[in-house]
Design a protein around this motif. Structure first.
Motif, short mmCIF file in Angstrom:
data_model
loop_
_atom_site.label_atom_id
_atom_site.label_comp_id
_atom_site.label_asym_id
_atom_site.label_seq_id
_atom_site.Cartn_x
_atom_site.Cartn_y
_atom_site.Cartn_z
N ALA A 13 107.55 3.18 2.40
CA ALA A 13 106.32 3.96 2.42
C ALA A 13 105.42 3.57 3.59
O ALA A 13 104.61 4.35 4.05
N SER B 91 111.71 4.64 -0.59
CA SER B 91 110.46 5.26 -1.05
C SER B 91 110.76 6.71 -1.42
O SER B 91 111.78 7.26 -1.00
N VAL B 92 109.86 7.30 -2.21
CA VAL B 92 110.00 8.73 -2.47
C VAL B 92 109.20 9.53 -1.43
O VAL B 92 109.59 10.63 -1.06
N GLY B 93 108.10 8.94 -0.96
CA GLY B 93 107.29 9.61 0.06
C GLY B 93 107.94 9.41 1.42
O GLY B 93 108.38 8.30 1.74
N LEU C 67 111.74 6.32 -9.73
CA LEU C 67 110.40 5.71 -9.80
C LEU C 67 109.38 6.58 -10.52
O LEU C 67 108.23 6.18 -10.71
N ARG D 88 99.04 9.27 -1.62
CA ARG D 88 98.92 8.56 -0.35
C ARG D 88 97.44 8.47 0.02
O ARG D 88 96.67 9.40 -0.28
N HIS E 91 98.91 -0.63 -3.87
CA HIS E 91 100.06 0.28 -3.69
C HIS E 91 101.29 -0.25 -4.44
O HIS E 91 102.29 -0.66 -3.82
N MET F 233 115.78 1.47 -6.82
CA MET F 233 115.51 2.07 -5.50
C MET F 233 116.41 1.43 -4.43
O MET F 233 116.97 2.12 -3.59
O1 GLV Z 1 104.69 4.99 -2.25
C1 GLV Z 1 105.78 4.81 -2.64
C2 GLV Z 1 106.89 5.69 -2.42
O2 GLV Z 1 106.74 6.67 -1.67
O3 GLV Z 1 107.97 5.43 -2.97
#
Ligand code: GLV
Length: 313
Positions: free
Chosen positions: A53, A75-77, A100, A232, A279, A291
Motif C-alpha cells: 500500500a 495489498s488490495v489497494g 483481508l 486511503r 494503517h 496475503m
Molecule cells: O491498505 C491496505 C491495502 O490496500 O491492502
C-alpha cells in the motif's frame, strides 16, 4: 526459479521475505544505498516487483526495469501502481482482495465503537487514575445509528453487513445504484453525508475519489456526524478535516489512513473525539499470512505459465 530476480520495494513481512528468498533471487530495494545505480546494474535480471500500500511500481520504476513481467502487490489497494503503464507494456498486476475484507470491515466497526463510546479516552482515563476522582462522562450509542458507506464493494458490503447487526439503517454512495441491493442509494456524497450519522469511506483511491471528503461533505455530516476512513488518506482533504474537528464542526473521526503517512497532523493528538490508528486494517497475523501466500502464489503461477490467482491486469 532461483535465478528469477524479484525486487521487493520496502519491508512488509518477515514471512513474505523468507518465502520469496527461498524461491527467487530476492533484491530488497530498501537495503540498497544507491538505488538508481542498483536498478541500472540489475535491470536485466529483475522480472517481478513486490510492493504494497505504501510503495508500488510507478512509471519511473517501470521504465527502469525493461524485463519486468509482473507486479505482485501485498495489498488490495493499487493506487501506488501505474496501471495504465502496466497495461501498455503488458505487465501483469496482482493484488490481495478477499482475504483481508473481514479484517478491514471489523476494524471499521471497531473505529465506530471507539469513537462513539470513547474507548481509547476511557482507557486513558483508567490508566491515569482519573476514575478514582469520578466516573467517566456519558458517551454516544452506536446501535440504531444511520451508517452511510462510500463504495459498496467487498469491504463496503462487509461493513454494511456488520452494521446491520447493530440495527443500523444503511445507505451508500457509489457511481451507480446497485441493482438487487436494498440499502438506500444517494447519487451524491453530500446527500449521503446529510442523511447519515456515521460516514465510512471504503472505496478505492483514484482520480474520481481523491478528496471525496471535502468541506461540503464535512459540513453536510455536521457537528454530530462521525467520519471513518479505512480507505486511503487522500480520500480526505485533511486540512479541512482537521479544522472541522478543531472547530467542533464535525462530531468525530476514526482514521486508519492519512494523506502523508506516517505523518499525522499534530492538532489531532489532543482531540478526545478522534481515534488514530497506524494503517492496520489488514494487520492481523492470519490475514497478513494469507496475503503473503497470495503474493507468492501469483508469482509462482506466473513463472510456471499457470493462471494467476488474483489478477487485476
Ligand atoms: O491498505 C491496505 C491495502 O490496500 O491492502
Amino acid at each position: 526459479m532461483e535465478s528469477i530476480g524479484v525486487l521487493m520495494l520496502c519491508p512488509m513481512s518477515a514471512y513474505l521475505e523468507q518465502e520469496l528468498q527461498s524461491r527467487f533471487n530476492l533484491f530488497k530495494l530498501w537495503t540498497v544505498p544507491q538505488k538508481p545505480q542498483f536498478l541500472k546494474e540489475h535491470a536485466s535480471s529483475i522480472r517481478a516487483v513486490v510492493g504494497n500500500a505504501a510503495a508500488g511500481a510507478d512509471a519511473e520504476l517501470i521504465s527502469a526495469l525493461p524485463k519486468l513481467e509482473i507486479v505482485s502487490s501485498y495489498s488490495v489497494g493499487v493506487d501506488k501502481i501505474d496501471l495504465d503503464k502496466c497495461r501498455e507494456k503488458g505487465i501483469r498486476v496482482t493484488y490481495t482482495p478477499d482475504v483481508l475484507t473481514e479484517d478491514v470491515a471489523d476494524l471499521a466497526i471497531g473505529l465506530i465503537l471507539a469513537v462513539l463510546r470513547r474507548l481509547c479516552a476511557s482507557d486513558r482515563y483508567v490508566r491515569s487514575g482519573a476514575w478514582k476522582k469520578g466516573d467517566f462522562r456519558l458517551t454516544t450509542k452506536f446501535t440504531g445509528k444511520t451508517v452511510g458507506i462510500i463504495g459498496l464493494g467487498r469491504i463496503g458490503m462487509a461493513v454494511a453487513k456488520r452494521a446491520e447487526a447493530f440495527n443500523c439503517p444503511i445507505s451508500y454512495y457509489s457511481r451507480r445504484a446497485k441493482p438487487d441491493i436494498q440499502y438506500t442509494y444517494y447519487p451524491s456524497v453530500v446527500e449521503l453525508a446529510s442523511n447519515c450519522d456515521i460516514l465510512v469511506v471504503a472505496c478505492p483511491l483514484n482520480e474520481e475519489t481523491w478528496h471525496i471528503i471535502n468541506r461540503g461533505v464535512i459540513d453536510a455530516l455536521g457537528p454530530k456526524g462521525v467520519l471513518i476512513n479505512i480507505g486511503r488518506g487522500p480520500h480526505v482533504d485533511e486540512p479541512e478535516l482537521v479544522s472541522a474537528l478543531v472547530e467542533g464542526r464535525l462530531g468525530g473521526a476514526g482514521l486508519d489512513v492519512y494523506e502523508k503517512e506516517p505523518e499525522i497532523p499534530e492538532e489531532l493528538f489532543g482531540l478526545e473525539n478522534v481515534v488514530l490508528l497506524p494503517h492496520v486494517g489488514s494487520g492481523t497475523v492470519e490475514t497478513r499470512t494469507a496475503m503473503a501466500d497470495l503474493v507468492i502464489g501469483n508469482l509462482e503461477a506466473h513463472f510456471l505459465n499457470k493462471p494467476l490467482l488474483t489478477p487485476l491486469v
